[in-house]
Scaffold this active site. Sequence first.
Site, short mmCIF file in Angstrom:
data_model
loop_
_atom_site.label_atom_id
_atom_site.label_comp_id
_atom_site.label_asym_id
_atom_site.label_seq_id
_atom_site.Cartn_x
_atom_site.Cartn_y
_atom_site.Cartn_z
N HIS A 577 44.21 32.94 40.01
CA HIS A 577 44.35 33.49 41.62
C HIS A 577 43.63 35.28 41.33
O HIS A 577 42.44 35.47 41.30
CB HIS A 577 45.72 34.08 42.10
CG HIS A 577 45.84 34.75 43.52
ND1 HIS A 577 46.71 35.16 44.04
CD2 HIS A 577 44.71 35.10 44.25
CE1 HIS A 577 46.16 36.36 44.77
NE2 HIS A 577 45.01 36.23 45.09
N HIS A 582 39.48 37.37 42.15
CA HIS A 582 39.38 38.82 42.13
C HIS A 582 39.62 39.85 40.72
O HIS A 582 37.90 40.26 41.13
CB HIS A 582 41.51 39.37 42.22
CG HIS A 582 41.80 39.47 43.99
ND1 HIS A 582 42.26 40.29 44.68
CD2 HIS A 582 42.64 38.10 43.94
CE1 HIS A 582 43.27 40.02 45.04
NE2 HIS A 582 43.06 38.39 45.42
N HIS A 769 39.46 31.18 47.03
CA HIS A 769 40.64 32.04 47.16
C HIS A 769 41.14 32.21 48.24
O HIS A 769 42.66 32.27 47.89
CB HIS A 769 40.03 33.98 47.67
CG HIS A 769 41.34 35.17 47.24
ND1 HIS A 769 41.56 35.50 48.92
CD2 HIS A 769 42.03 35.65 46.33
CE1 HIS A 769 42.32 36.29 48.93
NE2 HIS A 769 43.09 36.31 47.26
N ASN A 773 46.00 31.96 47.43
CA ASN A 773 46.43 33.10 48.47
C ASN A 773 47.00 32.86 49.58
O ASN A 773 48.36 33.25 49.96
CB ASN A 773 45.11 33.53 48.70
CG ASN A 773 46.07 35.01 48.70
OD1 ASN A 773 46.67 35.73 47.75
ND2 ASN A 773 46.19 35.42 50.53
N ILE A 918 42.28 40.09 50.70
CA ILE A 918 44.05 40.80 50.22
C ILE A 918 44.09 40.27 48.72
O ILE A 918 43.93 39.02 48.50
CB ILE A 918 45.00 40.31 51.75
CG1 ILE A 918 46.52 40.56 51.30
CG2 ILE A 918 44.81 38.39 51.12
CD1 ILE A 918 46.44 41.88 51.49
#
Length: 918
Positions: A577, A582, A769, A773, A918
Site C-alpha cells: 500500500h 503512495h 491503490h 485501501n 487518502i
Amino acid sequence: MALTIEIMGGRLIDGPSKMSMSRGLGMAKKSEFLASPVLVPLQGRRRQERVRGAVKGPVAAIREDIIKATSYTSLPEKAVRFKVRALVTVRNKHREDLKETIVKQLDALTDNIGRNVVLQLISTEVDPKSKEPKRSREAALRDWSKKSNIKAERVHYTAEFTVDSDFGVPGAITVSNKHQREFFLETITIDGFACGPVHFPCNSWVQSRKHHPSERIFFNNKPYLPSETPAGLRALREKELRNLRGDGEGVRKMSDRIYDFDVYNDLGNPDKGNHLVRPTLGGKAIPYPRRCRTGRPPMDSDTKAESRVEKPTPLYVPRDEQFEESKQLTFSNGRLRAVLHTLIPAIKASISADNQDFSSFSDIDVLYKEGLLLKVGLQDEIWKNLPLLKAVSKMQESGEGQLKYDTPKILSRDKLAWLRDDEFAREAVSGINPVSIERLRVFPPKSNLDPEIYGPQESALKEEHILGHLNGLSVSQALEENKLFMIDYHDIYLPFLDRINALDGRKAYATRTLFFLTPLGTLKPIAIELSLPPAGPNSRSKRVVTPPVDATGSWIWQLAKAHVCSNDASVHQLVHHWLRTHASLEPFILAAHRQLSAMHPVFKLLDPHMRYTLEINALARQNLINGDGVIESCFTPGQYSMEISAAAYKNFWRFDKESLHADLIRRGMAVPDPSQPHGLKLLLEDYPYAEDGLLIWSAIESWVRTYVEHYYPNSSTVCNDRELQAWYSEAINVGHFDLRDADWWPKLATSDDLIWILTVLIWLASAQHAALNFGQYSFGGYVPNRPALMRRLIPEENDPEHANFLADPQKYFLLALPNVLQGTKLMAVIETLSTHSPDEEYIGERQQPSIWTGDAEMIEAFYDFSAEIREIEKEINRRNADPSLKHRCGAGVLPYELLAPTSGPGVTCRGVPNSVTI
C-alpha cells in the site's frame, strides 16, 4: 454559438444546486468548443456532433461590436481595435474564519479604488516589430465588491479586453491579484474571437501580489508538444516551469507553488529523546524514493534530521496540492471521530490496568452496538467532575453515534466468518491484500537470505505435513497441476525479528502459509510455517502447524492464522500500500509538475491521477509513518516499520514489474497466453482481484494508447520531446535516485514505451491503490479477523505459559491480540482511510469533462473510455452474483467490489478514484 450566448448573456451567479464541481461553467456534459478551428473528416462528423451537443436554456444577445469584429475575413490595411469579453468563475469557500471574513470585506472596499484583480490576454503570435508576444490591454474584473457577500459556491465575474483585429488567438492569460486575500480561480472563458470561445481551465489558487509579486500565468486548453509551441507562448512556457521548480533553497511557505525533492529525514524527533531517533530513508545506507521538499531547518540534536511540524500545524505541499474544502472537511470530521474513538480507551488505560485488554469477544461486539462506554468506577466523585469526562459522557448519552464504530462488512453477513479456514483463504485473493499470494513452484520452499546470518535456507515444511490435504494427489502432481499456492513472509520478516521481539509487548514470527486449490475452485490453508531467528545450533527456530484434529490444535491453528494475518497486515500496509502506490508515485508527480508544462498533452492526461497525493503523503509523514505514529503504535514491527518498507524497496520493488500483467506473471499466478482476452491465462481462475483488475487495466491501456498515438505517431516524436524525456529522467535519476542505476528501468524511446509507462502510473494511482485501501475497515475493523499487532507467541509444551493456555485458551488468544487502546486506535484510523469524500473523482470521470483539453477527438475518446468503465462495473456486478464463483459469492460471502469503479461517500468497500487521495 448557443452556449456562448447562454454563458455571456445569462445569469452570472450560480449556487451549488445549479452547478456541480464536475461540470465547470455550467456546460452540458458533452459540449465542446475549440480554441482554434479543427477540420473533421466526413466519417468523423457524427462523432464530433456528439461532442458539440446543443444546450437549451435562457439566451441573450451578444454585443453587436463583437459580432462585427468576428466577421473579418482578412486584415484591413490598419488593424482596428475591438472588445472581447471574459467570463471568470471563482469558487467560494463554504466556511470562513473571522480573519478571512474581515480581509474579504476589506478587499471588497479597496476594489472600488483600483486594488483589484487584473487580467491580460497574451496571443499565440509574436509582434513582428517588437518580437514580443502580442498582449491585450489590461482589464479588471467587474463587480467584485458587489458580489463579495454572495453565498453561492461559484461566482461569475466578467472583464472586457481591448485587442487589435490582428491579435490572433489568445494562448495565455495573466492574472494579478491586488487584493490581500487569495482566491480559487476555476475557469476563464474568452468570447468574441472568430475562432469561437477560448477556454482556460485554471483550477488554482491565485495569491495576493503582496505575498507573491509575480503575475500568474494560465494557458488555454489547447495541448502543445514543446516543439509545436506557438512563438508567442514559448517564453511563458519556460518561465512557468522555472517558477514551479524554484531554486532548491529556503523554507517553503504554505502559499508557495514549488515542487522539489528531499529524503525522508523528518520521521523521527530526536530533540524529544533517543526513543524517537529514526534513520533517514533515502541514500546509500537505506535506499528509498524521494518526497516533497519543505526546506525546514534541522533538529538541534541532529543536523541531518529535519525539524518536525506537529498537528494541527500543516506540513508544506504546493498550494494547489492541498485538499479542497469538501475533502478537508471530510478528512477533519474523520480525524475528529478517530480522536473520540481513541479518547475513551486512552482514559481507561490511564486509570486502570484492568481496562487495557479485551476480556471476551463480546467486549469487541460492544464497540459496534454501544461504543466504548466509559466505566471507570465513578464511585470516586473526582472523576465525575472532570470536564473532559463530563463532556464525553454527555456525548455518549446523546445517542449521536459519534462514539460507536460502524459494523465492518466482514461481520455484516456472517459474524463467525473470520473463524473459518475458507474465509481466511478467500481473503488472500479477494480481501484487502490480494497481491501477496503466489503459486508454489518448488517444494519445499527455500529462503534467499544469507545462511551464515539467518540460518539454514531450507524450510521446515515436509511432504508429510501436507500430503493428507491434497485430495489424493502427490506433492509433485499438485505442483504440476498448479494446485499449490503460498503467502511467504519469511525473508522480509526474519531479518527484523530479533529487534521486533525485543520490544515490549510485541511478538512475531516470519510466516509461510500453504494453500491447496480444491476441486470446487476454492483455496484452503493446509500448513503454516512459523520461523524465528536461530538462537543456537540446536535451537528449534522453525515450527509447522497444520489444520487441527482436536481442541488444543484448533486454538493453536487459530493463533497461527492470527500471526499470519499480523504479518500480512504489516506487509500490506508498509510495502504494497504505502511503498508501491503512495511513496513510489510521489517522484513521478513532483517531476511532472517540474518538467511538463500544463500545455503538455501528457500532463493533461496525468493531471487527474496526481490529485491530492502529495497532501495525503505529507499527512502520513506527520501522523502515520512517523516515530511513535499510528503505524508504529498499532503494528507489530513498531519502530522498525519503515525500515521494513525500505528493505522491500531495495530488495523487491521494481518499476518494470509494477504492471498488473508483470506482477501476476512474477508471482506465478498467470502465464502469457495470446489466445486469452487480456493475453494472460490465470492459473487460479477464480481470482477476483486479477479478473476485475484485468478489465480495468485493459480499459486504461486502450485509452492511453489512443491518446499517446494521437500525439506521438512515431518514435522520433517521443525521443525529441525534451519535456517528456526530462520528466521521466528526473523521476528516475532524482526521485528514485538510489535505484537509478538498476538495469530494469524501462526505456522511453517509442510510443509503446510511453503507453506502458503511463498505463502503469495510472493503474497504480487508481485501481491498484483502491484495491489496497478502501477495504481496510471492512476487513480490519474487526480486530480478530486481521490483528495488525500480536503480543504473544504460541506456547510450546515446555513453556511456562502453556498451562495458562490450556486452562483458558480464549483468554490467551485475546491477550495475544492488540489491547483495547491499540485495537480501537487502528480501527479509528483505518475507518478514516477507507472513507470516500463527497468530491471524489472516480475513474472515467474528470473535472470539466468537456473543456479539460481543446482536442475534440481526445474528448470523444475519453467519453468512450468512460462508457467502457461503466460496462466494466456492470460486468463486476454480474460476476458477484454468479454462484459458481465461490471466492465472491455464497452464503455469508462478501462480494468483491473493491474494483467496482464508482461509489457514494463514506465507507463503502468499493470505488476506484482517479488518484491516491487518502
